[in-house]
Design an enzyme around this catalytic site. Structure first.
Site, PDB file in Angstrom:
ATOM      1  N   GLY A   1      11.898  14.117  -7.141  1.00 36.47           N
ATOM      2  CA  GLY A   1      11.583  13.051  -6.471  1.00 36.47           C
ATOM      3  C   GLY A   1      11.168  11.561  -7.157  1.00 36.47           C
TER       4      GLY A   1
ATOM      5  N   PHE B   1       0.570  -0.970   0.164  1.00 36.36           N
ATOM      6  CA  PHE B   1       0.080   0.027  -0.283  1.00 36.36           C
ATOM      7  C   PHE B   1       0.769   1.130   0.123  1.00 36.36           C
ATOM      8  CE2 PHE B   1      -3.024   2.787   1.655  1.00 36.36           C
ATOM      9  CZ  PHE B   1      -4.315   2.954   1.310  1.00 36.36           C
TER      10      PHE B   1
ATOM     11  N   GLU C   1      -1.385  -5.091 -16.421  1.00 35.31           N
ATOM     12  CA  GLU C   1      -0.789  -3.946 -17.491  1.00 35.31           C
ATOM     13  C   GLU C   1      -0.260  -2.652 -16.816  1.00 35.31           C
ATOM     14  OE1 GLU C   1      -0.738  -2.427 -20.110  1.00 35.31           O
ATOM     15  OE2 GLU C   1      -2.818  -3.448 -21.093  1.00 35.31           O
TER      16      GLU C   1
ATOM     17  N   GLU D   1      15.958   7.366  -7.629  1.00 33.71           N
ATOM     18  CA  GLU D   1      15.671   6.785  -6.442  1.00 33.71           C
ATOM     19  C   GLU D   1      17.386   7.250  -5.909  1.00 33.71           C
ATOM     20  OE1 GLU D   1      13.576   5.128  -5.193  1.00 33.71           O
ATOM     21  OE2 GLU D   1      12.442   4.094  -6.386  1.00 33.71           O
TER      22      GLU D   1
ATOM     23  N   LYS E   1      11.430  -4.784 -17.706  1.00 33.72           N
ATOM     24  CA  LYS E   1      10.318  -4.668 -18.837  1.00 33.72           C
ATOM     25  C   LYS E   1      10.368  -4.871 -19.929  1.00 33.72           C
ATOM     26  CE  LYS E   1      10.117  -0.141 -16.411  1.00 33.72           C
ATOM     27  NZ  LYS E   1       9.803   1.597 -15.790  1.00 33.72           N
TER      28      LYS E   1
ATOM     29  N   LYS F   1       5.942  -5.605 -11.902  1.00 36.05           N
ATOM     30  CA  LYS F   1       6.861  -6.590 -13.008  1.00 36.05           C
ATOM     31  C   LYS F   1       8.290  -7.298 -12.869  1.00 36.05           C
ATOM     32  CE  LYS F   1       9.833  -2.449 -14.319  1.00 36.05           C
ATOM     33  NZ  LYS F   1       9.107  -1.674 -12.270  1.00 36.05           N
TER      34      LYS F   1
ATOM     35  N   ASP G   1      16.275  -2.543 -14.764  1.00 37.66           N
ATOM     36  CA  ASP G   1      14.658  -1.811 -14.810  1.00 37.66           C
ATOM     37  C   ASP G   1      14.145  -1.717 -15.902  1.00 37.66           C
ATOM     38  OD1 ASP G   1      12.471  -0.658 -13.446  1.00 37.66           O
ATOM     39  OD2 ASP G   1      12.711   0.775 -15.437  1.00 37.66           O
TER      40      ASP G   1
END
Length: 343
Positions: free
Chosen positions: A209, A11, A152, A212, A227, A128, A223
């Site tokens: 922001g 969350f 999605e 990281e 993907k 992912k 990353d």
């Protein structure tokens, strides 16, 4: 009135964005589709877990996190159960897996999804990792258990990519993909093109922001590789993992490289690519020079782009312009709507 009961595993920002959309759209959903969304479980790594099979008060949930950063332990819904206990015990219809990504294993999200499928529960994920590391296994199990598995949000937030192919391109075969899918590297390369050092570009991204504290997964291309693997697994049945993607990040790109490309009328972008070579699907992630008149050259900031090559529709390109966390929340919500339409 029909009800779909939701268990959210994780969350963070995406979960909170989804909760806000559910609160905002519930009345319209009641009127137009005759469905009620009831959240019966929420788990977090550090802020506590909630279970209420009558429905968790999402307004209170969001307020608690905003005001004190954790769930109220005196709340009747508060539980000391582990995440796996909640997945195994709570009566829900769909598991929404949005736990933090482990880019090198896809765990524990893979186990979460596997456990839910074992109970014949539907799954929606924005993570992912499971799609990059175990898609074929999970898809096979979902089919065996006759449940739905939607994902999605794993590549381009709420932008329809998988659903575009699945829902609107019947009998079209995907022959290849090519895109700019990592926003951190896209931003850093642009800043360097304007004369900033690599370190200054990173600092600016952190200030805004979206970079990281430890950006190595982005900078070294992991990353983007995850993907790419996810796209190839779903769209081209590749059964590939991120470690099998030919990967090179932007860590060695210099200002001199960028200047040389500019002088040739080009820009450098970190490109994700998949194609068939000698009957085998291969994936490549690497910095490439792109001509200034190519559509990819105009993808700036935190925007993303993906081109899909097909046998019957030629090449299709989708662009996501400067997404915020609301688009990730909507991607999850759109998968919920897709699930409702299929039930």
């Amino acid at each position: 009135m029909k009800t779909i009961r939701i268990a959210m595993i994780g969350f963070g920002n995406a979960g909170k964005a989804l909760a806000k959309i559910i609160l905002d759209k519930q009345e319209a959903l009641d009127k137009t589709m005759g469905w009620k969304l009831k959240t019966v479980a929420i788990t977090t790594a550090t802020r506590g877990n909630l279970v209420d099979e009558n429905g968790i008060d999402l307004k209170k949930t969001l307020k608690d996190l905003e005001c004190q950063g954790y769930f109220d332990k005196t709340w009747e819904a508060y539980r000391e159960w582990t995440t796996l206990e909640i997945i195994e015990k709570v009566d829900y219809d769909v598991l929404i897996e949005i736990s933090p990504l482990n880019i090198f294993t896809g765990q524990p999200a893979i186990d979460h999804i596997h456990t839910a499928f074992g109970r014949k529960k539907h799954v929606i994920t924005a993570n992912k990792g499971p799609i990059a590391w175990a898609y074929h296994q999970l898809k096979t199990m979902a089919e065996k258990q006759q449940v739905h598995f939607f994902h999605e949000t794993t590549v381009m937030d709420g932008t329809p990519v998988f659903n575009l192919v699945d829902e609107t391109l019947p009998m079209c075969k995907v022959m290849g993909i090519k895109g700019i899918l990592n926003t951190t590297t896209n931003f850093v390369l642009e800043e360097m093109a304007q004369g900033k050092s690599f370190e200054d570009a990173m600092d600016e991204g952190r200030r805004r922001g979206f970079v990281e504290a430890d950006p190595s997964m982005d900078i070294e291309g992991w990353d983007a590789a995850a993907k790419t693997a996810a796209l190839l697994n779903v769209l081209m049945d590749a059964n590939i993992t991120p470690r099998e993607i030919q990967r090179k990040g932007i860590e060695d790109v210099t200002y001199e490289d960028i200047l040389k490309a500019q002088q040739a009328g080009k820009v450098i972008k970190l490109i994700c690519q998949g194609m068939v070579d000698n009957g085998k699907v291969i994936g490549v992630v690497k910095p490439m020079e792109i001509s200034n008149d190519h559509v990819f050259a105009g993808v700036t900031g935190t925007s993303s782009i993906l081109s899909i090559q097909t046998d019957l529709m030629g090449e299709l390109t989708v662009i996501e312009h400067d997404p915020e966390i609301e688009q990730t929340g909507y991607g999850l919500f759109s998968d919920l709507m897709r699930l409702i339409r299929k039930l």
